[in-house]
Design a protein around this motif. Structure first.
Motif: not given
Length: 153
Positions: A58-60, A132-133, A137-140
Protein backbone atom coordinates in the motif's frame (compact mmCIF):
# COMPACT_ATOMS: atom_id res chain seq x y z
CA UNK A 1 -36.22 -2.53 -6.67
CA UNK A 2 -32.62 -1.51 -6.10
CA UNK A 3 -31.32 -1.59 -2.54
CA UNK A 4 -29.62 1.62 -1.49
CA UNK A 5 -26.70 0.47 0.61
CA UNK A 6 -25.44 2.69 3.41
CA UNK A 7 -22.43 0.56 4.28
CA UNK A 8 -20.08 -1.83 2.52
CA UNK A 9 -18.02 -4.31 4.53
CA UNK A 10 -15.17 -6.31 3.01
CA UNK A 11 -14.61 -9.60 4.82
CA UNK A 12 -11.61 -11.91 4.82
CA UNK A 13 -10.32 -14.47 7.27
CA UNK A 14 -8.69 -12.28 9.91
CA UNK A 15 -9.05 -8.69 8.65
CA UNK A 16 -5.37 -7.91 8.39
CA UNK A 17 -4.63 -8.10 4.66
CA UNK A 18 -7.00 -8.50 1.68
CA UNK A 19 -10.14 -6.92 3.17
CA UNK A 20 -8.39 -3.83 4.57
CA UNK A 21 -6.47 -3.42 1.28
CA UNK A 22 -9.79 -3.49 -0.62
CA UNK A 23 -11.25 -1.02 1.90
CA UNK A 24 -8.38 1.44 1.48
CA UNK A 25 -8.44 1.19 -2.32
CA UNK A 26 -12.21 1.73 -2.52
CA UNK A 27 -12.09 4.71 -0.17
CA UNK A 28 -10.00 6.52 -2.79
CA UNK A 29 -12.61 6.02 -5.51
CA UNK A 30 -15.55 8.27 -6.38
CA UNK A 31 -18.96 6.87 -5.47
CA UNK A 32 -22.09 8.79 -6.44
CA UNK A 33 -23.75 7.52 -3.25
CA UNK A 34 -21.21 7.85 -0.43
CA UNK A 35 -20.95 4.68 1.61
CA UNK A 36 -19.37 3.85 4.92
CA UNK A 37 -16.61 1.44 3.89
CA UNK A 38 -15.11 -0.95 6.44
CA UNK A 39 -13.47 -4.33 6.69
CA UNK A 40 -13.93 -7.20 9.11
CA UNK A 41 -12.60 -10.69 9.71
CA UNK A 42 -14.26 -14.02 10.31
CA UNK A 43 -11.74 -15.02 13.00
CA UNK A 44 -10.14 -12.10 14.84
CA UNK A 45 -8.67 -13.30 18.11
CA UNK A 46 -7.01 -10.01 19.03
CA UNK A 47 -6.78 -6.48 17.53
CA UNK A 48 -3.91 -7.14 15.14
CA UNK A 49 -2.38 -4.46 12.87
CA UNK A 50 -2.22 -4.56 9.09
CA UNK A 51 0.03 -7.28 7.68
CA UNK A 52 3.52 -5.75 7.12
CA UNK A 53 3.68 -6.94 3.50
CA UNK A 54 0.23 -5.49 2.76
CA UNK A 55 1.35 -2.26 4.41
CA UNK A 56 4.50 -2.18 2.27
CA UNK A 57 2.50 -2.71 -0.94
CA UNK A 58 0.00 0.00 0.00
CA UNK A 59 2.81 2.42 0.88
CA UNK A 60 4.55 1.74 -2.43
CA UNK A 61 1.25 2.56 -4.18
CA UNK A 62 0.90 5.96 -2.55
CA UNK A 63 -1.04 5.20 0.63
CA UNK A 64 0.82 7.21 3.27
CA UNK A 65 1.19 5.29 6.52
CA UNK A 66 -1.72 2.91 6.01
CA UNK A 67 -2.95 1.87 9.43
CA UNK A 68 -5.60 -0.63 10.36
CA UNK A 69 -6.63 -2.68 13.37
CA UNK A 70 -8.39 -5.98 12.71
CA UNK A 71 -12.00 -6.30 13.86
CA UNK A 72 -14.34 -9.29 14.06
CA UNK A 73 -17.51 -9.37 11.95
CA UNK A 74 -20.42 -9.13 14.41
CA UNK A 75 -24.15 -9.68 14.05
CA UNK A 76 -24.64 -5.93 14.67
CA UNK A 77 -22.66 -5.21 11.47
CA UNK A 78 -25.27 -6.96 9.34
CA UNK A 79 -28.60 -5.56 8.20
CA UNK A 80 -30.65 -4.88 5.08
CA UNK A 81 -28.72 -1.78 3.96
CA UNK A 82 -25.26 -3.34 4.34
CA UNK A 83 -23.45 -4.93 1.41
CA UNK A 84 -20.95 -7.58 2.49
CA UNK A 85 -18.26 -8.62 0.01
CA UNK A 86 -16.03 -11.56 0.91
CA UNK A 87 -12.69 -12.54 -0.57
CA UNK A 88 -13.60 -16.22 -0.84
CA UNK A 89 -16.72 -18.27 -1.41
CA UNK A 90 -16.14 -20.21 1.82
CA UNK A 91 -16.33 -16.94 3.79
CA UNK A 92 -19.65 -16.11 2.13
CA UNK A 93 -21.00 -19.54 3.11
CA UNK A 94 -19.68 -19.18 6.66
CA UNK A 95 -21.47 -15.83 7.06
CA UNK A 96 -24.75 -17.41 5.98
CA UNK A 97 -24.19 -20.29 8.44
CA UNK A 98 -23.07 -18.12 11.36
CA UNK A 99 -25.15 -14.94 11.20
CA UNK A 100 -28.88 -14.28 11.00
CA UNK A 101 -30.49 -12.20 8.28
CA UNK A 102 -27.49 -11.60 6.04
CA UNK A 103 -29.32 -10.85 2.79
CA UNK A 104 -26.60 -9.07 0.80
CA UNK A 105 -23.49 -11.25 0.93
CA UNK A 106 -21.42 -11.92 -2.19
CA UNK A 107 -17.82 -12.56 -3.07
CA UNK A 108 -16.11 -9.49 -4.51
CA UNK A 109 -15.65 -11.22 -7.85
CA UNK A 110 -19.22 -12.50 -7.94
CA UNK A 111 -20.59 -8.99 -7.33
CA UNK A 112 -18.65 -7.53 -10.27
CA UNK A 113 -19.55 -10.37 -12.63
CA UNK A 114 -16.45 -12.54 -12.32
CA UNK A 115 -15.87 -15.93 -10.75
CA UNK A 116 -13.32 -17.33 -8.33
CA UNK A 117 -11.73 -16.30 -5.08
CA UNK A 118 -9.11 -13.77 -4.12
CA UNK A 119 -6.74 -16.30 -2.53
CA UNK A 120 -5.17 -16.00 0.89
CA UNK A 121 -1.74 -14.39 0.89
CA UNK A 122 -0.53 -16.10 4.06
CA UNK A 123 3.10 -17.13 3.67
CA UNK A 124 3.43 -15.66 0.18
CA UNK A 125 6.31 -13.44 -0.98
CA UNK A 126 5.94 -9.67 -1.35
CA UNK A 127 5.53 -10.02 -5.13
CA UNK A 128 2.31 -12.00 -4.61
CA UNK A 129 0.99 -9.27 -2.29
CA UNK A 130 1.75 -6.77 -5.03
CA UNK A 131 -0.11 -8.89 -7.59
CA UNK A 132 -3.08 -9.08 -5.21
CA UNK A 133 -3.05 -5.29 -4.86
CA UNK A 134 -3.16 -4.95 -8.66
CA UNK A 135 -6.06 -7.40 -8.85
CA UNK A 136 -7.92 -5.58 -6.06
CA UNK A 137 -7.39 -2.24 -7.79
CA UNK A 138 -9.01 -3.59 -10.97
CA UNK A 139 -11.86 -5.19 -9.01
CA UNK A 140 -12.49 -1.95 -7.10
CA UNK A 141 -12.80 -0.07 -10.40
CA UNK A 142 -15.43 -2.58 -11.53
CA UNK A 143 -17.14 -2.33 -8.16
CA UNK A 144 -17.33 1.47 -8.40
CA UNK A 145 -18.87 1.17 -11.86
CA UNK A 146 -21.50 -1.29 -10.59
CA UNK A 147 -22.33 0.72 -7.45
CA UNK A 148 -22.57 3.98 -9.41
CA UNK A 149 -24.77 2.37 -12.08
CA UNK A 150 -27.09 0.98 -9.41
CA UNK A 151 -27.39 4.45 -7.94
CA UNK A 152 -28.61 5.77 -11.28
CA UNK A 153 -31.51 3.28 -11.45
Amino acid sequence: MVIRYKKLIFVDTNDNCRAPMAEMILKRKFLTNPLTIESRGMVVLFPEPLNPKAEAVLTSNGYPQPSHIAMQLEQEDINNDVLILTMEDKQKSLIWETYENAPHVYTVKEYVGESGDIPSLHGQPLTVYSQCYTELELLMRKLVTRLNEEEEL
